[in-house]
Design an enzyme around this catalytic site. Structure first.
Site, mmCIF file in Angstrom:
data_model
loop_
_atom_site.group_PDB
_atom_site.id
_atom_site.type_symbol
_atom_site.label_atom_id
_atom_site.label_comp_id
_atom_site.label_asym_id
_atom_site.label_seq_id
_atom_site.Cartn_x
_atom_site.Cartn_y
_atom_site.Cartn_z
ATOM 1 N N GLY A 1 0.843 -1.185 0.000
ATOM 2 C CA GLY A 1 0.000 0.000 0.000
ATOM 3 C C GLY A 1 0.877 1.232 0.000
ATOM 4 O O GLY A 1 2.004 1.204 -0.489
ATOM 5 N N CYS A 2 0.380 2.304 0.571
ATOM 6 C CA CYS A 2 1.125 3.563 0.591
ATOM 7 C C CYS A 2 2.507 3.361 1.206
ATOM 8 O O CYS A 2 2.635 2.895 2.334
ATOM 9 C CB CYS A 2 0.346 4.616 1.376
ATOM 10 S SG CYS A 2 1.224 6.179 1.498
#
Length: 178
Positions: free
Chosen positions: A13-14
């Site tokens: 993810g981020c």
């Protein structure tokens, strides 16, 4: 002092939220945010965010396996993500936010597959583990303002880490298992 260095590459993810957990461990030499797995050479953040380059946000970790073995990196990685979500991570959706373990050699692949199987059988998650194990692809460092974001923008990082749902997820799944 050991001179050994290896690479580990994880999409979770981020990438802002994937640096700090590794950065704070002994034997970690460098953690770099970047992009991997796509077909565009040296993509920008803006290009990756369009979900048309095939890249995922990732971290590439340079580590000393004698001090912090790859198996421990895998354990820490699993504890930062929702490995049952194939559509992104927490508040961030799309291809660029999907999880993935990018292996640099056969031994890493064996360890990653065994770790994934162990997690799948652990009962921690009700759904199957969908995180892919892929061959390492070219890794392109992200722009400087993304590097070590948690140090440069502490308040925004903490607000994002909590607001995205990541912090609560980690707490609810791992707080008593570490």
């Amino acid at each position: 002092m050991s001179e050994k260095q290896e690479l580990a590459t994880f999409a979770g993810g981020c990438f802002w939220c994937m640096v700090k957990p590794f950065d704070e461990q002994p034997g970690i030499i460098k953690v770099e945010s970047g992009y991997t797995g796509g077909h565009t050479v040296n993509p920008t953040y803006e290009e990756v965010c369009t979900n048309t380059t095939g890249h995922r946000e990732a971290v590439q970790i340079t580590f000393d396996p004698d001090i912090f073995p790859y198996e421990k990196l895998l354990e820490l990685y699993w504890q930062q993500i929702d490995p049952t979500d194939d559509g992104g991570q927490f508040g961030d959706r799309g291809e660029s936010y999907r999880t993935g373990i990018y292996v640099h050699h056969d031994e890493q692949r064996k360890l990653a597959e065994a770790s994934k199987e162990k997690l799948n059988e652990s009962g921690i998650f009700q759904k199957p583990i969908v995180t892919e194990i892929l061959d390492a692809a070219p890794f392109y460092p992200a722009e400087e303002y993304h590097q070590h974001y948690y140090k440069k923008n502490k308040i925004h990082y903490e607000r994002y880490h909590v607001g995205s749902g990541r912090a609560g997820f980690i707490e609810s799944h791992w707080s008593d298992k570490s």
